[in-house]
Design an enzyme around this catalytic site. Structure first.
Site, short mmCIF file in Angstrom:
data_model
loop_
_atom_site.label_atom_id
_atom_site.label_comp_id
_atom_site.label_asym_id
_atom_site.label_seq_id
_atom_site.Cartn_x
_atom_site.Cartn_y
_atom_site.Cartn_z
N GLY A 8 0.85 -1.20 0.00
CA GLY A 8 0.00 0.00 0.00
C GLY A 8 0.87 1.23 0.00
N LEU A 10 1.77 3.52 -2.02
CA LEU A 10 1.50 4.81 -2.65
C LEU A 10 0.39 5.58 -1.94
CD1 LEU A 10 1.83 3.79 -6.41
CD2 LEU A 10 3.58 4.65 -4.84
N GLY A 11 0.00 5.12 -0.77
CA GLY A 11 -1.01 5.83 0.02
C GLY A 11 -0.38 6.96 0.84
N GLN A 12 -1.21 7.55 1.69
CA GLN A 12 -0.79 8.72 2.47
C GLN A 12 0.44 8.44 3.33
OE1 GLN A 12 -3.47 9.84 5.61
NE2 GLN A 12 -2.84 11.99 5.59
N LEU A 13 0.44 7.31 4.03
CA LEU A 13 1.57 6.99 4.90
C LEU A 13 2.74 6.42 4.12
CD1 LEU A 13 -0.21 5.21 7.88
CD2 LEU A 13 1.21 7.24 8.08
N ASP A 32 2.21 -1.71 -4.74
CA ASP A 32 0.86 -1.15 -4.73
C ASP A 32 0.13 -1.69 -5.95
OD1 ASP A 32 -1.44 0.63 -4.42
OD2 ASP A 32 -0.14 1.83 -3.14
N TYR A 138 -14.45 -0.58 8.92
CA TYR A 138 -13.02 -0.25 9.08
C TYR A 138 -12.59 -0.49 10.52
CZ TYR A 138 -8.91 2.90 9.16
OH TYR A 138 -7.67 3.44 9.31
N1 SER Z 1 -7.96 8.69 9.22
C1 SER Z 1 -8.71 7.48 9.32
C2 SER Z 1 -10.07 7.64 8.80
O1 SER Z 1 -10.59 8.74 8.88
C3 SER Z 1 -8.76 7.04 10.75
O2 SER Z 1 -7.90 5.99 10.96
O3 SER Z 1 -10.64 6.71 8.34
#
Ligand code: SER
Length: 304
Positions: A8, A10-13, A32, A138
């Site tokens: 993953g 290429l995501g934010q983290l 990715d 989630y």
């Molecule tokens: N930033 C995340 C979300 O809003 C929380 O883990 O889903």
């Protein structure tokens, strides 16, 4: 020497971890399911983590010994297709766990979230281990993942380390489909001189963290001695808490002429089940965590 696989990536983290490790000269293999930018400073392989054999081959080929498994569908997007979210969030994690055990991976980092709590937790200040009743798929998948992490550490000795991240504030890389995304959207609107419609009400207080702290927290946790870690699920961490109205006022007080409208949507209900403040004292105690960026310092970084 660490040889790191980031899924993953290429995501934010992910992109921030890539930059951090690449600057230090550490070997990183990024994977990715989308095309990488041309200037990605590390090796990249297209790989869907649901394809266990493909990832297993990559781990063997590159002699990976550490994995940052960052694949996830975030909270708001997750609600649109809970079946698929569970599959992506959990099957990918199970695959990484199996691959890690079979290939004797030394350490795995896996982010959890403030989404694991719920209205039965004391949301004014959530402790490390309150009663938890996540209300999003989630949150349900992150809580299940925490239990898996603890199980595989206890039964197989797999060293999985995890943080319950709050909303992450970054500007170079954007989140996608989260409930805390409004912060970045409002900040970017201010910078671009456009109006903003916020999907949460003015008074919704949620915990946040500047991206440098998010990376630093993971590095600190991954560098700690395992014997000092009393938590084998996931550690509470936070930077600061803020409401949309407080953010709007601060942005305005810094000279940005932004108009903000408030039109809460389905994400309001998600936010209502999340903590206002997080007690991360056990992280302070176990592995020396403390954040560098409060609200003002984060705004200095993002708005200047
Ligand atoms: N930033 C995340 C979300 O809003 C929380 O883990 O889903």
């Amino acid at each position: 020497m660490e040889k790191i696989l980031i899924t993953g990536a290429l995501g934010q983290l992910g992109q921030e971890f890539i930059n951090y490790f690449s600057n230090k000269g550490v070997f990183v293999l990024a994977t990715d399911v989308k095309d990488p930018p041309k200037d990605l400073p590390c090796l990249f392989e297209f790989a869907d983590v649901l394809n266990k054999n493909r990832v297993d081959l990559l781990v063997k080929k590159h002699k990976i010994n550490t994995i940052y498994h960052l694949v996830a569908i975030l909270s708001a997007n997750g609600e649109k297709n809970p079946y698929n979210s569970w599959k992506i969030n959990m099957e990918s994690f199970q695959n990484i766990i199996e691959i890690s055990i079979n290939n004797k991976i030394q350490k795995v980092f896996w982010p959890s979230s403030i989404a694991v709590f719920g209205t039965e937790s004391n949301l004014d200040l959530v402790s490390q281990n309150p009663s938890m009743n996540p209300e999003t798929i989630y949150g349900v998948s992150k809580l299940a993942g925490e239990k898996l992490a603890s199980y595989y550490f206890g039964k197989f000795g797999l060293d999985i380390r995890s943080l319950r991240y709050p909303g992450i504030i970054s500007t170079k890389t954007l989140p996608g489909g989260g409930t805390t995304d409004y912060v970045i959207e409002m900040l970017n609107s201010a910078k671009n001189k456009s109006d903003y419609t916020c999907f949460l009400n003015k008074k919704t207080r949620l915990p946040m963290m500047y991206i440098d702290d998010a990376v630093n927290a993971a590095i600190m946790l991954m560098s700690a001695e395992r014997k000092n870690l009393s938590i084998s699920t996931s550690y509470n961490v936070t930077g600061f808490s803020v409401t949309p109205a407080e953010l709007e006022n601060k942005i305005k007080s810094r000279g940005f002429n932004i108009k903000v409208k408030y039109e809460p949507d389905f994400r309001q209900e998600i936010a209502n089940s999340w903590p206002k403040e997080v007690d991360d004292s056990i992280s302070h105690k176990d592995w020396g965590w403390s954040c560098d960026f409060g609200f003002e310092r984060t705004l200095n970084k993002v708005l200047n």
